[in-house]
Scaffold this motif. Structure first.
Motif, PDB file in Angstrom:
ATOM      1  N   ALA A   1      31.205  34.070  -5.241  1.00 40.13           N
ATOM      2  CA  ALA A   1      29.857  34.354  -4.745  1.00 40.13           C
ATOM      3  C   ALA A   1      28.870  33.276  -5.140  1.00 40.13           C
ATOM      4  O   ALA A   1      27.734  33.255  -4.650  1.00 40.13           O
ATOM      5  CB  ALA A   1      29.389  35.711  -5.257  1.00 40.13           C
ATOM      6  N   GLY A   2      29.243  32.377  -6.038  1.00 41.63           N
ATOM      7  CA  GLY A   2      28.394  31.246  -6.412  1.00 41.63           C
ATOM      8  C   GLY A   2      27.151  31.667  -7.165  1.00 41.63           C
ATOM      9  O   GLY A   2      27.211  32.442  -8.121  1.00 41.63           O
ATOM     10  N   VAL A   3      26.016  31.160  -6.706  1.00 41.24           N
ATOM     11  CA  VAL A   3      24.741  31.438  -7.383  1.00 41.24           C
ATOM     12  C   VAL A   3      24.493  32.939  -7.463  1.00 41.24           C
ATOM     13  O   VAL A   3      23.966  33.435  -8.460  1.00 41.24           O
ATOM     14  CB  VAL A   3      23.588  30.730  -6.641  1.00 41.24           C
ATOM     15  CG1 VAL A   3      22.243  31.194  -7.165  1.00 41.24           C
ATOM     16  CG2 VAL A   3      23.704  29.219  -6.796  1.00 41.24           C
ATOM     17  N   LEU A   4      24.875  33.658  -6.434  1.00 39.79           N
ATOM     18  CA  LEU A   4      24.691  35.112  -6.426  1.00 39.79           C
ATOM     19  C   LEU A   4      25.418  35.764  -7.605  1.00 39.79           C
ATOM     20  O   LEU A   4      24.918  36.717  -8.214  1.00 39.79           O
ATOM     21  CB  LEU A   4      25.205  35.686  -5.101  1.00 39.79           C
ATOM     22  CG  LEU A   4      24.672  37.050  -4.652  1.00 39.79           C
ATOM     23  CD1 LEU A   4      23.164  37.038  -4.560  1.00 39.79           C
ATOM     24  CD2 LEU A   4      25.288  37.431  -3.306  1.00 39.79           C
ATOM     25  N   GLY A   5      26.588  35.237  -7.935  1.00 41.47           N
ATOM     26  CA  GLY A   5      27.338  35.769  -9.064  1.00 41.47           C
ATOM     27  C   GLY A   5      26.619  35.563 -10.387  1.00 41.47           C
ATOM     28  O   GLY A   5      26.619  36.441 -11.256  1.00 41.47           O
ATOM     29  N   VAL A   6      25.974  34.393 -10.541  1.00 35.85           N
ATOM     30  CA  VAL A   6      25.212  34.115 -11.758  1.00 35.85           C
ATOM     31  C   VAL A   6      24.021  35.068 -11.845  1.00 35.85           C
ATOM     32  O   VAL A   6      23.712  35.619 -12.910  1.00 35.85           O
ATOM     33  CB  VAL A   6      24.725  32.653 -11.783  1.00 35.85           C
ATOM     34  CG1 VAL A   6      23.923  32.371 -13.049  1.00 35.85           C
ATOM     35  CG2 VAL A   6      25.903  31.690 -11.674  1.00 35.85           C
ATOM     36  N   GLU A   7      23.344  35.274 -10.723  1.00 34.17           N
ATOM     37  CA  GLU A   7      22.184  36.167 -10.700  1.00 34.17           C
ATOM     38  C   GLU A   7      22.585  37.589 -11.093  1.00 34.17           C
ATOM     39  O   GLU A   7      21.882  38.247 -11.881  1.00 34.17           O
ATOM     40  CB  GLU A   7      21.562  36.163  -9.308  1.00 34.17           C
ATOM     41  CG  GLU A   7      20.959  34.834  -8.901  1.00 34.17           C
ATOM     42  CD  GLU A   7      20.513  34.803  -7.444  1.00 34.17           C
ATOM     43  OE1 GLU A   7      19.989  33.775  -7.014  1.00 34.17           O
ATOM     44  OE2 GLU A   7      20.698  35.828  -6.752  1.00 34.17           O
ATOM     45  N   ILE A   8      23.712  38.066 -10.560  1.00 36.90           N
ATOM     46  CA  ILE A   8      24.160  39.432 -10.857  1.00 36.90           C
ATOM     47  C   ILE A   8      24.457  39.580 -12.339  1.00 36.90           C
ATOM     48  O   ILE A   8      24.057  40.560 -12.983  1.00 36.90           O
ATOM     49  CB  ILE A   8      25.397  39.784 -10.003  1.00 36.90           C
ATOM     50  CG1 ILE A   8      25.023  39.874  -8.521  1.00 36.90           C
ATOM     51  CG2 ILE A   8      26.019  41.102 -10.475  1.00 36.90           C
ATOM     52  CD1 ILE A   8      26.212  39.971  -7.594  1.00 36.90           C
ATOM     53  N   MET A   9      25.168  38.604 -12.909  1.00 38.41           N
ATOM     54  CA  MET A   9      25.496  38.674 -14.339  1.00 38.41           C
ATOM     55  C   MET A   9      24.223  38.667 -15.189  1.00 38.41           C
ATOM     56  O   MET A   9      24.124  39.380 -16.192  1.00 38.41           O
ATOM     57  CB  MET A   9      26.385  37.495 -14.729  1.00 38.41           C
ATOM     58  CG  MET A   9      27.788  37.532 -14.148  1.00 38.41           C
ATOM     59  SD  MET A   9      28.832  38.876 -14.797  1.00 38.41           S
ATOM     60  CE  MET A   9      28.600  40.124 -13.537  1.00 38.41           C
ATOM     61  N   GLY A  10      23.241  37.852 -14.806  1.00 40.08           N
ATOM     62  CA  GLY A  10      21.982  37.802 -15.545  1.00 40.08           C
ATOM     63  C   GLY A  10      21.223  39.111 -15.469  1.00 40.08           C
ATOM     64  O   GLY A  10      20.653  39.581 -16.468  1.00 40.08           O
ATOM     65  N   LEU A  11      21.214  39.732 -14.299  1.00 38.50           N
ATOM     66  CA  LEU A  11      20.518  41.012 -14.128  1.00 38.50           C
ATOM     67  C   LEU A  11      21.197  42.124 -14.931  1.00 38.50           C
ATOM     68  O   LEU A  11      20.536  42.942 -15.573  1.00 38.50           O
ATOM     69  CB  LEU A  11      20.472  41.383 -12.642  1.00 38.50           C
ATOM     70  CG  LEU A  11      19.517  40.549 -11.780  1.00 38.50           C
ATOM     71  CD1 LEU A  11      19.856  40.709 -10.294  1.00 38.50           C
ATOM     72  CD2 LEU A  11      18.063  40.958 -12.030  1.00 38.50           C
ATOM     73  N   ILE A  12      22.537  42.145 -14.909  1.00 35.34           N
ATOM     74  CA  ILE A  12      23.263  43.161 -15.670  1.00 35.34           C
ATOM     75  C   ILE A  12      23.022  42.962 -17.173  1.00 35.34           C
ATOM     76  O   ILE A  12      22.807  43.925 -17.917  1.00 35.34           O
ATOM     77  CB  ILE A  12      24.771  43.109 -15.350  1.00 35.34           C
ATOM     78  CG1 ILE A  12      25.017  43.548 -13.900  1.00 35.34           C
ATOM     79  CG2 ILE A  12      25.561  44.001 -16.309  1.00 35.34           C
ATOM     80  CD1 ILE A  12      26.470  43.466 -13.466  1.00 35.34           C
ATOM     81  N   ALA A  13      23.053  41.694 -17.620  1.00 36.23           N
ATOM     82  CA  ALA A  13      22.818  41.409 -19.035  1.00 36.23           C
ATOM     83  C   ALA A  13      21.430  41.864 -19.462  1.00 36.23           C
ATOM     84  O   ALA A  13      21.259  42.463 -20.532  1.00 36.23           O
ATOM     85  CB  ALA A  13      23.007  39.919 -19.311  1.00 36.23           C
TER      86      ALA A  13
END
Length: 569
Positions: A167-179
């Protein structure tokens, strides 16, 4: 006249060149027709496929629209996104609101299953709404935590790290939001794991490098750059909060600091926040790390950190500066968070001094003897940072800006309370520290009355510290209004403290205490730090921070346990 070696071009080295595939790209560039290495864009080099067997990528999780009963209207969704932007948007960049609003509009406009085809996109929409609910600060429909239904549903759309990587950048955003969400839910270690995964995905994508030559639009490069620094800060602070090592060394980062760009908010506050996070990483490495150092290098490291923090405090934009001479102090959500993070770093760097002096005080060391030690300046600096933090936190509460479930506010309250408990033992004649402890307990009571279940646990921990150090519990069990608040029996587990047992307030509390007088900026004394260092025996100073028999991790809980073992062994 220079030698032949002086005139030769420098040998280029880069961590990425440890990869044979990346190294081969350099070899291919050594030709008259290929672009030279110097002109190749920083970022991921072209490389051979890492899926030679064409293994199928695992499918994502759930497809189709999410199964959430209280799905918000489009207006409500926009309001939740605005809450995020207004609360943390100036100092963090977890997602790009412009592209997010575009995807959100597609969902509401089309109203068909095709709008939910991307599992990663759906997961992010759910997580943004969950964080918005969290920052809104209210619990609805018997949820255990604000936005939990959205969070739980988002996890169903995430099946593996493979999918998040793809998912690229979207994957980083999701991990940051969950964290971020888990950190506020008092699950710091789980948050550290998710932030670490987000950081790894970002590193694999090359976000830690200069992407100026990549084939991206300028707005995409700006977004990626700000996202990188946000996940970097998040992971750094979670490393400090959990006492674990950070996931990347600063020397490996080539990404420039965020700059001004049309359509994006000013990066000034974000850049100050980045510098504070970098200093936090240095504190973990120099003060709390287990790397063997000479006494000279260690002392210079501590000195450099304090000077760096002082310099950072001078870079805060004028419009975000706090005036502590105002009575009462007036804050905004942005400058309050920024200053709390700065003072948290100052306390983290100087807190070992308080632990050391507390150990001496418990064992009967004369107070006057302690006062004349040069280390007293470090203790004063730590206490001053705690008192400034307390003034900010009380201003947030008075202006109804205190985050009911925000991790940073709760963590700051707990950290300053820890400092005041130690200060109360070192300097028992200072009644102001008993007052400060009571004020922090009142703040924890306030959060408890609004449903924060972690606050009563923190309160019980503070009272337990007071018990162990001989600070009268009776003095700590009253709020600023003289009302008795229920205290937890230390023999009972935390879950026996009921939110309903704690009085609620109908409006902003009236401040009836004498305001503190901050006569000079925090860390102003570091201009004379060299002279202070000369007054202290280098070996004693080194032993203070680096003692095998008194290992420190940087978190309140673990450092308190170390102090207990030192005092009561």
């Amino acid at each position: 006249m220079g030698t032949a070696d002086d005139q030769s071009p420098a040998i280029e080295t880069d961590m990425m060149m440890s990869s044979s595939s990346a190294f081969s790209s350099h070899i291919k560039a050594i030709s008259g027709t290929s672009r030279s290495v110097e002109h190749r864009p920083r970022g991921r080099f072209s490389k051979t496929s890492d899926n030679a067997y064409e293994l199928p990528l695992p499918q994502g999780g759930r497809f189709g629209p999410p199964q959430v009963e209280d799905w918000p209207t489009e207006e409500q969704s926009r309001e939740l996104v605005s809450i995020i932007s207004n609360s943390i948007g100036n100092i963090q960049h977890l997602f790009d609101p412009r592209t997010f609003f575009d995807r959100l509009a597609t969902v509401y406009d089309r109203e068909d299953p095709g709008a939910w085809e991307s599992d990663a996109s759906t997961a992010e929409i759910l997580m943004v709404l969950a964080v918005g609910k969290l920052l809104q600060g209210h619990i609805y429909n018997n949820e255990p935590f604000p936005g939990f239904n959205y969070y739980a549903e988002a996890l169903k759309y995430i099946s593996s790290l493979d999918c998040l990587h793809s998912a690229g950048v979207l994957g980083v955003e999701i991990m940051g939001l969950i964290a971020f969400y888990l950190q506020c839910a008092d699950r710091k270690e789980d948050a550290y794991l998710y932030a670490g995964m987000g950081l790894r995905i970002a590193i694999v994508m090359g976000l830690h490098r200069d992407s100026s030559g990549a084939s991206l639009t300028r707005s995409e490069r700006v977004h990626r750059n700000r996202l990188w620094w946000t996940i970097y800060m998040q992971e750094r602070r979670l490393a400090a909060a959990t006492g674990n090592p950070p996931g990347i060394q600063d020397e490996a980062i080539r990404a420039p600091y965020p700059g001004e760009f049309p359509g994006f908010i000013s990066p000034d506050a974000l850049n100050v926040n980045i510098n504070i996070a970098k200093a936090t990483g240095q504190i973990l490495q120099v003060i709390y790390g287990q790397k063997a150092q000479t006494e000279r290098s260690f002392i210079k490291g501590v000195q450099g950190i304090l000077v760096s923090l002082h310099q950072i405090s001078g870079t805060i934009p004028h419009e975000l500066e706090l005036d502590f001479s105002d009575k009462p102090v007036t804050v905004t959500r942005t400058n309050a968070t920024l200053y709390l993070m700065l003072y948290q770093a100052i306390m983290l760097a100087t807190r070992p001094t308080l632990l050391y002096l507390t150990g001496k005080a418990v064992k009967g060391r004369n107070e006057q003897e302690i006062l004349f030690q040069p280390l007293h300046q470090f203790a004063k600096t730590c206490i001053d940072a705690a008192q400034r933090s307390l003034a900010i936190l009380r201003a947030l509460r008075h202006q109804q800006l205190l985050a009911n479930f925000g991790f940073f506010d709760l963590d700051a309250i707990f950290s300053v309370a820890f400092v005041f408990v130690l200060a109360g033992k070192i300097y028992p004649g200072k009644e102001s520290y008993n007052r400060d402890i009571k004020l922090t307990l009142a703040l924890l009571d306030h959060l408890s009355s609004h449903g924060n279940r972690a606050a009563p646990n923190r309160r019980a921990d503070i009272l337990q510290m007071c018990d162990h150090l001989g600070i009268a519990r009776e003095q700590m069990a009253f709020s600023t209004h003289g009302e008795r608040h229920p205290t937890r029996d230390p023999d009972k587990p935390p879950e026996h403290v009921q939110v309903a047992d704690i009085p609620t307030e109908t409006g902003p509390p009236q401040d009836t205490t004498t305001p503190l007088d901050f006569t000079e900026p925090a860390l102003q004394w570091v201009n004379d730090i060299d002279e202070l260092m000369l007054q202290q025996d280098p070996h004693d100073f080194y032993s203070l921070y680096y003692n095998d028999g008194f290992p420190l991790a940087g978190t309140v809980e673990t450092d308190w346990e170390a102090l207990e073992r030192q005092i009561f062994r």
